[in-house]
Enzyme design. Structure first.
Site, PDB file in Angstrom:
ATOM      1  N   HIS A  90     -24.107  14.936   8.932  1.00 44.83           N
ATOM      2  CA  HIS A  90     -24.461  13.524   8.775  1.00 44.83           C
ATOM      3  C   HIS A  90     -23.173  12.716   8.639  1.00 44.83           C
ATOM      4  O   HIS A  90     -22.578  12.708   7.563  1.00 44.83           O
ATOM      5  CB  HIS A  90     -25.284  13.320   7.496  1.00 44.83           C
ATOM      6  CG  HIS A  90     -26.638  13.932   7.544  1.00 44.83           C
ATOM      7  ND1 HIS A  90     -27.775  13.192   7.719  1.00 44.83           N
ATOM      8  CD2 HIS A  90     -27.041  15.211   7.441  1.00 44.83           C
ATOM      9  CE1 HIS A  90     -28.820  13.984   7.719  1.00 44.83           C
ATOM     10  NE2 HIS A  90     -28.407  15.219   7.549  1.00 44.83           N
ATOM     11  N   CYS A 138     -27.934  15.911  12.963  1.00 39.78           N
ATOM     12  CA  CYS A 138     -28.707  16.911  12.217  1.00 39.78           C
ATOM     13  C   CYS A 138     -30.086  17.131  12.855  1.00 39.78           C
ATOM     14  O   CYS A 138     -30.144  17.659  13.957  1.00 39.78           O
ATOM     15  CB  CYS A 138     -28.766  16.523  10.751  1.00 39.78           C
ATOM     16  SG  CYS A 138     -29.039  17.962   9.715  1.00 39.78           S
ATOM     17  N   GLU A 186     -23.062   9.441   8.741  1.00 38.87           N
ATOM     18  CA  GLU A 186     -23.428   8.197   8.048  1.00 38.87           C
ATOM     19  C   GLU A 186     -23.463   8.358   6.538  1.00 38.87           C
ATOM     20  O   GLU A 186     -23.205   7.405   5.814  1.00 38.87           O
ATOM     21  CB  GLU A 186     -24.779   7.672   8.576  1.00 38.87           C
ATOM     22  CG  GLU A 186     -26.038   8.372   8.073  1.00 38.87           C
ATOM     23  CD  GLU A 186     -26.204   9.819   8.568  1.00 38.87           C
ATOM     24  OE1 GLU A 186     -25.429  10.257   9.422  1.00 38.87           O
ATOM     25  OE2 GLU A 186     -27.115  10.496   8.062  1.00 38.87           O
TER      26      GLU A 186
HETATM   27  N1  GLN Z   1     -33.313  21.364   8.563  1.00 40.73           N
HETATM   28  C1  GLN Z   1     -33.781  20.151   9.129  1.00 40.73           C
HETATM   29  C2  GLN Z   1     -34.627  20.372  10.375  1.00 40.73           C
HETATM   30  O1  GLN Z   1     -34.923  21.471  10.758  1.00 40.73           O
HETATM   31  C3  GLN Z   1     -32.633  19.221   9.458  1.00 40.73           C
HETATM   32  C4  GLN Z   1     -31.988  18.736   8.197  1.00 40.73           C
HETATM   33  C5  GLN Z   1     -31.321  17.401   8.304  1.00 40.73           C
HETATM   34  O2  GLN Z   1     -31.554  16.603   9.222  1.00 40.73           O
HETATM   35  N2  GLN Z   1     -30.519  17.096   7.313  1.00 40.73           N
HETATM   36  O3  GLN Z   1     -35.038  19.432  10.975  1.00 40.73           O
END
Ligand code: GLN
Length: 216
Positions: A190, A87, A192
């Site tokens: 994610h 992410c 995890e």
């Molecule tokens: N939207 C977040 C970002 O720009 C990422 C979101 C996440 O890691 N769950 O960093």
């Protein structure tokens, strides 16, 4: 005596400046690796693999500068350190951010290394978060596939362009959400949060190989 898995006992760092560090540490323990919180360059130098967790990529990028980790991380990645970015971690690993945030007149930076262009929060406001089962293509010897993973997307980024040498492991609506390039693997979701450990197992094995190469 049981057979020793390649990732058993290997030290794998989790960048611990902001984000979901604890779940990643648990997933690493579950696959036999030793999780090491990384906040400084000396800790980074002590690990053979690294997780860049989810969280907020703008905050993490800012803290990487404050903790003087940006350049050591770039050097470690150039040196072949196996890294899993999830992410926000995927955003940090990407060479290009299509829509970088601008904080106090400065564009958000990435660490880079992974030859993709990523767009933040790209799955739309109406579905900030969703979960779905994904088929993950095989990647190397240690990520046997296809394997089914429960993927949790939280304000997730999406990959818009994939460079040469980048393999797509899974897509959602035709967009890559899991990619691999050499010693780097990144996911929009994610793993995890749903207790998935296939990617951690790949990372531990890759880290184990690096550790063995260093000793030899
Ligand atoms: N939207 C977040 C970002 O720009 C990422 C979101 C996440 O890691 N769950 O960093």
């Amino acid at each position: 005596m049981g057979a020793q898995a390649p990732g058993d006992g290997v030290r794998v760092g989790v960048l611990a400046l902001q984000g979901d560090v604890r779940e990643h540490a648990e997933a690493l323990r579950a696959v036999g690796a030793v999780p090491v919180p990384v906040r400084r360059a000396s800790e980074l130098a002590s690990v053979d693999g690294l997780i860049l967790p989810g969280g907020e990529s703008t905050a993490i990028a800012h803290l990487l500068r404050v903790f003087e980790l940006m350049e050591p991380l770039r050097a470690a990645i150039a040196d072949g350190l196996p890294v899993l970015g999830t992410c926000a971690g995927m955003i940090l690993l990407s060479d290009t951010i299509a829509d970088p945030a601008v904080v106090r007149g400065r564009e958000q930076e990435s660490i880079g290394g992974l030859g993709v262009t990523v767009r933040r929060n790209a799955f739309g406001r109406q579905v900030d978060s969703f979960e779905q089962d994904l088929e993950l293509a095989a990647w190397g010897a240690s990520l046997p596939g296809p394997s089914s993973v429960r993927a949790v997307f939280i304000r997730a980024p999406r990959i818009e362009e994939v460079g040469e040498g980048v393999s797509v492991l899974a897509t959602v609506d035709g967009h890559p959400v899991a990619v691999a390039q050499g010693h780097l693997v990144a996911t929009s979701f994610h793993p995890e949060s749903a207790g998935e450990t296939a990617l951690h197992s790949w990372l531990a094995a890759a880290a184990g190989e690096r550790a063995a190469g260093r000793v030899a």
